[in-house]
Design a protein around this motif. Sequence first.
Motif, mmCIF file in Angstrom:
data_model
loop_
_atom_site.group_PDB
_atom_site.id
_atom_site.type_symbol
_atom_site.label_atom_id
_atom_site.label_comp_id
_atom_site.label_asym_id
_atom_site.label_seq_id
_atom_site.Cartn_x
_atom_site.Cartn_y
_atom_site.Cartn_z
ATOM 1 N N MET A 14 0.839 -1.171 0.000
ATOM 2 C CA MET A 14 0.000 0.000 0.000
ATOM 3 C C MET A 14 0.891 1.243 0.000
ATOM 4 N N ASN A 15 0.578 2.169 -0.814
ATOM 5 C CA ASN A 15 1.379 3.394 -0.848
ATOM 6 C C ASN A 15 0.932 4.374 0.245
ATOM 7 N N SER A 16 1.646 5.464 0.368
ATOM 8 C CA SER A 16 1.360 6.420 1.447
ATOM 9 C C SER A 16 -0.009 7.090 1.273
ATOM 10 N N TYR A 17 -0.456 7.248 0.032
ATOM 11 C CA TYR A 17 -1.781 7.828 -0.216
ATOM 12 C C TYR A 17 -2.870 6.913 0.316
ATOM 13 N N GLY A 18 -2.757 5.631 0.111
ATOM 14 C CA GLY A 18 -3.741 4.662 0.594
ATOM 15 C C GLY A 18 -3.759 4.589 2.108
ATOM 16 N N ILE A 19 -2.585 4.639 2.718
ATOM 17 C CA ILE A 19 -2.510 4.613 4.184
ATOM 18 C C ILE A 19 -3.143 5.873 4.767
ATOM 19 N N ALA A 20 -2.862 7.019 4.175
ATOM 20 C CA ALA A 20 -3.445 8.280 4.644
ATOM 21 C C ALA A 20 -4.963 8.245 4.517
ATOM 22 N N LYS A 21 -5.451 7.684 3.418
ATOM 23 C CA LYS A 21 -6.891 7.596 3.199
ATOM 24 C C LYS A 21 -7.551 6.709 4.264
ATOM 25 N N VAL A 22 -6.935 5.578 4.591
ATOM 26 C CA VAL A 22 -7.467 4.681 5.614
ATOM 27 C C VAL A 22 -7.473 5.369 6.979
ATOM 28 N N ILE A 23 -6.400 6.090 7.289
ATOM 29 C CA ILE A 23 -6.329 6.798 8.571
ATOM 30 C C ILE A 23 -7.396 7.883 8.659
ATOM 31 N N ILE A 24 -7.606 8.613 7.596
ATOM 32 C CA ILE A 24 -8.626 9.672 7.575
ATOM 33 C C ILE A 24 -10.023 9.077 7.723
ATOM 34 N N ILE A 25 -10.303 8.003 7.020
ATOM 35 C CA ILE A 25 -11.622 7.363 7.111
ATOM 36 C C ILE A 25 -11.852 6.827 8.514
ATOM 37 N N PHE A 26 -10.860 6.155 9.073
ATOM 38 C CA PHE A 26 -10.992 5.612 10.420
ATOM 39 C C PHE A 26 -11.183 6.726 11.456
ATOM 40 N N SER A 27 -10.427 7.795 11.324
ATOM 41 C CA SER A 27 -10.554 8.930 12.250
ATOM 42 C C SER A 27 -11.928 9.577 12.141
ATOM 43 N N SER A 28 -12.409 9.742 10.928
ATOM 44 C CA SER A 28 -13.730 10.353 10.718
ATOM 45 C C SER A 28 -14.839 9.494 11.315
ATOM 46 N N LEU A 29 -14.780 8.190 11.073
ATOM 47 C CA LEU A 29 -15.799 7.301 11.634
ATOM 48 C C LEU A 29 -15.744 7.273 13.158
ATOM 49 N N TYR A 86 -14.707 9.721 15.143
ATOM 50 C CA TYR A 86 -15.236 11.002 15.616
ATOM 51 C C TYR A 86 -16.757 11.041 15.511
ATOM 52 N N LEU A 87 -17.304 10.596 14.381
ATOM 53 C CA LEU A 87 -18.755 10.603 14.203
ATOM 54 C C LEU A 87 -19.440 9.663 15.193
ATOM 55 N N SER A 88 -18.856 8.511 15.450
ATOM 56 C CA SER A 88 -19.421 7.565 16.414
ATOM 57 C C SER A 88 -19.412 8.156 17.816
ATOM 58 N N PHE A 89 -18.298 8.764 18.196
ATOM 59 C CA PHE A 89 -18.200 9.378 19.515
ATOM 60 C C PHE A 89 -19.214 10.498 19.678
ATOM 61 N N THR A 90 -19.358 11.345 18.673
ATOM 62 C CA THR A 90 -20.313 12.456 18.721
ATOM 63 C C THR A 90 -21.742 11.942 18.799
ATOM 64 N N PHE A 91 -22.068 10.932 18.021
ATOM 65 C CA PHE A 91 -23.424 10.362 18.043
ATOM 66 C C PHE A 91 -23.745 9.786 19.410
ATOM 67 N N LEU A 92 -22.837 8.988 19.961
ATOM 68 C CA LEU A 92 -23.098 8.362 21.255
ATOM 69 C C LEU A 92 -23.195 9.391 22.374
ATOM 70 N N ARG A 93 -22.386 10.417 22.329
ATOM 71 C CA ARG A 93 -22.455 11.470 23.348
ATOM 72 C C ARG A 93 -23.798 12.191 23.277
ATOM 73 N N ASN A 94 -24.267 12.484 22.077
ATOM 74 C CA ASN A 94 -25.552 13.160 21.904
ATOM 75 C C ASN A 94 -26.710 12.222 22.243
ATOM 76 N N TYR A 95 -26.636 10.970 21.822
ATOM 77 C CA TYR A 95 -27.709 9.999 22.057
ATOM 78 C C TYR A 95 -27.895 9.729 23.544
ATOM 79 N N ASN A 96 -26.813 9.704 24.302
ATOM 80 C CA ASN A 96 -26.883 9.391 25.724
ATOM 81 C C ASN A 96 -26.941 10.619 26.628
#
Length: 76
Positions: free
Chosen positions: A1-16, A18-28
Amino acid sequence: MNSYGIAKVIIIFSSLSYLSFTFLRNYNSPENIEKRCILKFEKDFKNNLETSHEEWNQILDLADNNYLKCMGIPQY
C-alpha cells in the motif's frame, strides 16, 4: 500500500471514530434520554373516558414506574 492509501485509511478511520463518539455522546445525553422516555410512555398517560378511577390510578402508577425505569432512576 502506498502512502496515499494509508493516509486515506487513517482519515476514514478517524472520521468514523469522531462521528461515532459524537453520536453516542448526543444519544446518551440526559435531555435526549428524557425525550425518548416521555415519547415511549406518553400513550400510557392518555385518559380514556370509560376507565374507572381505580383503574386509572393503576395505569398512572405503572406508567410512572416504567418512566423511572427508562430514565435509570432507582425505585424505592
